[in-house]
Write an enzyme that holds these catalytic residues in place. Structure first.
Site, short mmCIF file in Angstrom:
data_model
loop_
_atom_site.label_atom_id
_atom_site.label_comp_id
_atom_site.label_asym_id
_atom_site.label_seq_id
_atom_site.Cartn_x
_atom_site.Cartn_y
_atom_site.Cartn_z
N TYR A 198 -3.92 -17.01 -14.97
CA TYR A 198 -5.08 -16.93 -14.71
C TYR A 198 -5.86 -17.46 -13.45
O TYR A 198 -6.83 -17.79 -13.46
CB TYR A 198 -6.01 -17.28 -16.12
CG TYR A 198 -5.29 -16.82 -17.15
CD1 TYR A 198 -5.57 -15.47 -17.68
CD2 TYR A 198 -4.53 -17.62 -18.05
CE1 TYR A 198 -5.13 -14.85 -18.60
CE2 TYR A 198 -4.03 -16.87 -19.32
CZ TYR A 198 -4.21 -15.57 -19.70
OH TYR A 198 -3.77 -15.15 -20.73
N GLY A 212 -0.96 -18.18 -27.35
CA GLY A 212 -1.94 -19.07 -27.14
C GLY A 212 -1.38 -20.71 -27.23
O GLY A 212 -2.08 -21.79 -27.40
N GLU A 237 3.27 -13.54 -28.29
CA GLU A 237 2.63 -12.86 -27.09
C GLU A 237 2.26 -14.15 -26.10
O GLU A 237 1.10 -14.36 -25.97
CB GLU A 237 1.29 -12.17 -27.31
CG GLU A 237 1.52 -10.73 -28.12
CD GLU A 237 0.37 -10.28 -28.76
OE1 GLU A 237 0.32 -9.19 -29.04
OE2 GLU A 237 -0.80 -10.86 -28.42
N PRO A 238 3.42 -14.78 -25.69
CA PRO A 238 2.89 -16.09 -24.68
C PRO A 238 2.35 -15.52 -23.54
O PRO A 238 2.90 -14.33 -23.07
CB PRO A 238 4.44 -16.81 -24.86
CG PRO A 238 5.11 -15.62 -24.67
CD PRO A 238 4.68 -14.75 -25.87
N CYS A 243 -20.82 -20.90 -1.56
CA CYS A 243 -22.28 -21.33 -1.77
C CYS A 243 -22.75 -21.54 -3.00
O CYS A 243 -23.62 -20.57 -3.57
CB CYS A 243 -23.05 -20.61 -0.95
SG CYS A 243 -24.82 -21.29 -0.59
N GLU A 244 -22.16 -22.17 -4.03
CA GLU A 244 -22.46 -22.32 -5.37
C GLU A 244 -22.10 -23.56 -5.86
O GLU A 244 -21.12 -24.35 -5.54
CB GLU A 244 -21.33 -21.30 -6.31
CG GLU A 244 -21.47 -19.98 -6.05
CD GLU A 244 -22.59 -19.21 -6.64
OE1 GLU A 244 -23.30 -20.20 -7.78
OE2 GLU A 244 -22.88 -18.15 -6.61
N ARG A 301 -10.76 -20.73 -13.12
CA ARG A 301 -10.68 -21.44 -14.37
C ARG A 301 -11.64 -22.74 -14.76
O ARG A 301 -12.01 -22.88 -15.50
CB ARG A 301 -9.24 -21.43 -14.78
CG ARG A 301 -8.53 -20.34 -14.96
CD ARG A 301 -7.00 -20.87 -15.42
NE ARG A 301 -6.72 -21.14 -16.96
CZ ARG A 301 -6.63 -22.31 -17.11
NH1 ARG A 301 -6.44 -23.39 -16.47
NH2 ARG A 301 -6.78 -22.62 -18.57
N ARG A 321 -0.01 -17.95 -20.66
CA ARG A 321 0.05 -19.19 -19.84
C ARG A 321 1.26 -19.88 -20.19
O ARG A 321 1.82 -20.62 -18.98
CB ARG A 321 -1.08 -19.92 -20.21
CG ARG A 321 -1.45 -21.31 -19.32
CD ARG A 321 -3.04 -21.60 -19.67
NE ARG A 321 -3.25 -22.94 -18.87
CZ ARG A 321 -3.24 -23.89 -19.75
NH1 ARG A 321 -3.01 -24.06 -20.81
NH2 ARG A 321 -3.16 -25.15 -19.06
#
Length: 390
Positions: A346, A222, A250-251, A317-318, A288, A253
């Site tokens: 991610y 995190g 646990e890295p 189309c959003e 993201r 990102r």
């Protein structure tokens, strides 16, 4: 992040001459530098890369060569880890739901280290895979500062067992013949405040004093990209030393985000009540911004004209298919390219086939050449699992 490394930026220009956009590109030297920085801060820790951040085999195999292990959250990721050459003892499988079918599949594949996420999880793993080496995930019930979808250490999160339930979970696990190596806490993702980690460490210290001894202390990951590890590491290392345990991290990102960019071309501008720059990358390639409200820096790969302020609009189309808002950029010409930064984590792993969009090409810059990590998905492959006539 101050901007692209000049050498990597020059390499991107060469990639634009050979490959169609949009594509992901990663700088191997950046990943290696991040691994080095983490090891310098935590020299005695065992590092498990959260592979959901970026599961490309070409990256995983290099991490294995550098002595980094893997954290998985699905049986599919365990399969990928084994395909990359990792041993069972070098893979930790976390996650809140492990069905009997998944546990049977693991028994056939080879059982990795397992993270228990609930009382039911502990009971089921004990029933199906007795003798497994496990850690129990704790939900410390703390008000961590991050996006709601990233805050896994709050009491309302679906992850882990609350401190008052740790004793019961340990009883279930041990009575079922599981080898409990220690406890695990992961407070959330993109955490920038050391005090959040310190509060989590305090909870873990109390639990270890009450329920120990254990062999391992897993403090998760995190780490925000701007987090000062030097200010945090001595406390984590000191805690592990006081408890007499091996420290695991646990890295995800933190190791790969800044190494990666999503390269896209501009295909015009338009105005409604806002000024839009239209690009060929969108939410199917980079989710993201829509999912988390994530803000990714953007760097032009062209000289351009007078600066203007744009919202970066993708092709879906959003209404939510906006990759960035309020960017001041040189006015581009049709076909000019942009690099969307901090996209190494991610980005591709969350990409989808929404609107029958093939997943993009992925490249790795080794410092000397471009290596294709994953070919651009063919449109024809999207139909392979469907029955068709004629």
């Amino acid at each position: 992040m101050s901007g692209l490394n000049p050498h990597f930026k020059a390499a991107l220009q060469s990639a634009l001459e050979r490959y169609e956009t949009p594509f992901y590109a990663y700088d191997l030297a950046s990943i290696q530098a991040r691994v080095g920085a983490l090891r310098a801060a935590f020299p005695k820790a065992e590092v498990f890369f959260a592979m959901k951040a970026n599961p490309r085999l070409g990256i995983l195999r290099r991490l294995l060569g550098w002595g980094v292990f893997l954290e998985a959250v699905s049986v599919g990721e365990v399969r990928r880890a084994y395909a990359a050459g990792f041993k069972r003892t070098e893979v930790l499988l976390n996650g809140p739901v492990k069905t009997p079918a998944a546990l049977a599949e693991l028994k056939e594949l080879g059982v990795p280290l397992l993270g228990l996420d609930s009382l039911a999880d502990a009971e089921r793993v004990a029933r199906h895979l007795p003798g497994s080496h496990v850690l129990l995930r704790v939900n410390p019930d703390l008000p961590v500062v991050t996006h709601d979808h990233l805050a896994t250490g709050r009491g309302e999160s679906k992850f882990g067992v609350l401190p008052q339930d740790v004793g019961q979970a340990l009883e279930i696990a041990r009575a079922g013949g599981l080898d409990v190596l220690g406890l695990h806490v992961h407070l959330g993702s993109a955490l920038e405040h050391p005090e959040d980690f310190r509060a989590g460490y305090a909870v873990m210290e109390r639990l270890y004093q009450e329920y120990g001894p254990f062999e391992v202390l897993n403090l998760g990951g995190g780490f925000g990209l701007g987090l000062d590890l030097a200010a945090l590491a001595p406390e984590a290392l000191g805690l592990a030393e006081r408890l007499g345990v091996e420290l695991w991290l646990e890295p995800g990102r933190y190791l790969v985000a800044e190494a990666g960019v999503l390269v896209t071309r501009t295909w015009g501008t338009k105005q409604t009540r806002r000024n839009f720059l239209l690009v060929d990358a969108g939410m199917s390639h980079l989710l993201r911004p829509m999912l988390y409200g994530a803000e990714h820096p953007v760097e032009p790969l062209y000289a351009g004209g007078a600066p203007q302020t744009f919202d970066l609009a993708g092709p879906a189309c959003e209404s939510g298919d906006i990759l960035a808002r309020g960017l001041t950029l040189p006015t581009p010409q049709e076909g000019d390219a942009l690099a969307i930064l901090q996209a190494g984590a991610y980005g591709s792993s969350m990409s989808s086939n929404y609107l029958d969009t093939p997943r993009p090409l992925e490249l790795l810059w080794t410092g000397e050449e471009w290596e294709v990590l994953r070919q651009r998905q063919s449109w024809e492959s999207l139909l392979l699992e469907e029955q068709s006539e004629g």
